[in-house]
Design an enzyme around this catalytic site. Structure first.
Site, PDB file in Angstrom:
ATOM      1  N   ARG A  73      -2.765 -19.155   8.327  1.00 55.57           N
ATOM      2  CA  ARG A  73      -2.764 -17.686   8.373  1.00 55.57           C
ATOM      3  C   ARG A  73      -4.112 -17.121   8.836  1.00 55.57           C
ATOM      4  NH1 ARG A  73      -0.661 -14.263   3.331  1.00 55.57           N
ATOM      5  NH2 ARG A  73      -2.535 -15.046   2.344  1.00 55.57           N
ATOM      6  N   ASN A 115       0.473   0.676   4.486  1.00 52.24           N
ATOM      7  CA  ASN A 115       1.859   0.205   4.539  1.00 52.24           C
ATOM      8  C   ASN A 115       2.767   1.308   4.025  1.00 52.24           C
ATOM      9  OD1 ASN A 115       4.020  -1.697   4.809  1.00 52.24           O
ATOM     10  ND2 ASN A 115       3.969  -2.017   2.594  1.00 52.24           N
ATOM     11  N   HIS A 117       6.505   1.638   2.012  1.00 50.31           N
ATOM     12  CA  HIS A 117       7.490   0.845   1.268  1.00 50.31           C
ATOM     13  C   HIS A 117       8.640   1.760   0.860  1.00 50.31           C
ATOM     14  CE1 HIS A 117       9.044  -2.377  -1.165  1.00 50.31           C
ATOM     15  NE2 HIS A 117       9.200  -1.522  -2.161  1.00 50.31           N
TER      16      HIS A 117
HETATM   17  C1  GRF Z   1      11.125   0.617   6.525  1.00 47.53           C
HETATM   18  O1  GRF Z   1      12.176   0.806   5.626  1.00 47.53           O
HETATM   19  C2  GRF Z   1       9.836   0.487   5.774  1.00 47.53           C
HETATM   20  O2  GRF Z   1       9.800   1.218   4.595  1.00 47.53           O
HETATM   21  C3  GRF Z   1       9.781  -0.983   5.462  1.00 47.53           C
HETATM   22  O3  GRF Z   1      10.332  -1.618   6.579  1.00 47.53           O
HETATM   23  C4  GRF Z   1      11.222  -0.717   7.239  1.00 47.53           C
HETATM   24  C5  GRF Z   1      10.757  -0.641   8.658  1.00 47.53           C
HETATM   25  O4  GRF Z   1      11.636   0.102   9.462  1.00 47.53           O
HETATM   26  N1  GRF Z   1       8.432  -1.407   5.171  1.00 47.53           N
HETATM   27  P1  GRF Z   1      11.232   0.444  10.952  1.00 47.53           P
HETATM   28  O5  GRF Z   1      10.991  -0.876  11.666  1.00 47.53           O
HETATM   29  O6  GRF Z   1      10.008   1.291  10.922  1.00 47.53           O
HETATM   30  O7  GRF Z   1      12.419   1.163  11.521  1.00 47.53           O
END
Ligand code: GRF
Length: 211
Positions: A73, A115, A117
């Site tokens: 990684r 990020n 979520h």
């Molecule tokens: C979203 O639901 C986000 O919350 C999660 O992954 C998904 C990504 O969707 N982390 P996209 O690729 O932005 O359409």
């Protein structure tokens, strides 16, 4: 209390593994002049991520880097950091990036990796957040923009949006409604950084009034 970043236009890298709808929403906010940022490049760990084509369609540098071509990684992340530094990237935006971020990226971009979520953290971290929320039976879920630390969805919270869970919801319907909120709060959170308003107090984020 420390200011995470002084005010000024953001130079972003987006890391995505999938469809890229959050990436698109961020691009649109930039085009509307509501987000003071430039997306310098999009990187994906998946060679066939639809996000790559979306980026290319917008004239943004897009590159797939296959982690399996690297010994570990650190080696893989060193390459990502090299590409990001080459483009003067100062913040990293995870948008559906399906990997834990390791120390190489975190040490190069301390408190500057974000990020989103699809749940109200600290509830339902990790995979299948919508299913976790439905199985648990919560009446409200939502989404969370947070700073990435070495844990799983555990870093300081910048912004959350609440979405009611309806009795007849399934994963598809709930995720669609949450996604609409994601597409708002991600770029809005980024704009707070562009305005230099994001401060860290312990693990608490404080948004200061316009400075
Ligand atoms: C979203 O639901 C986000 O919350 C999660 O992954 C998904 C990504 O969707 N982390 P996209 O690729 O932005 O359409």
């Amino acid at each position: 209390m420390i200011q995470i970043r002084p005010a000024g236009q953001l130079n972003l890298a987006v890391l995505a593994s999938g469809r890229g709808s959050n990436f698109d929403a961020i691009c649109q906010a930039i085009e509307r002049n509501e987000l003071d940022a430039r997306i310098k490049l999009l990187l994906s760990d998946k060679l066939d991520a639809p996000a790559l084509e979306k980026a290319k369609g917008r004239g943004i540098i897009a590159q797939a880097i296959d982690p399996y071509n690297f010994t570990d990684r650190n080696d893989y992340e060193n390459e990502l950091v090299r590409l990001m530094k080459q483009q003067q990237v100062d913040m990293v935006v995870l948008a559906g990036y399906m990997r834990l971020v390791g120390t190489v990226i975190l040490e190069n971009y301390p408190n500057r990796v974000l990020n989103i979520h699809p749940a109200l953290l600290p509830s339902f971290p990790g995979l299948n957040a919508h299913k976790q929320a439905l199985d648990y039976g919560v009446k409200f879920s939502g989404c969370t923009v947070h700073i990435v630390d070495s844990g799983m969805d555990s870093g300081p919270i910048i912004c959350q949006a609440v979405v009611p869970v309806l009795d007849n919801d399934n994963e598809e319907t709930l995720s669609q409604r949450i996604l609409q909120q994601e597409h708002q709060i991600y770029w809005q959170s980024l704009q707070l950084f562009a305005e230099g308003r994001v401060y860290l107090d312990g693990r608490r984020i404080v948004i200061r009034a316009d400075v």
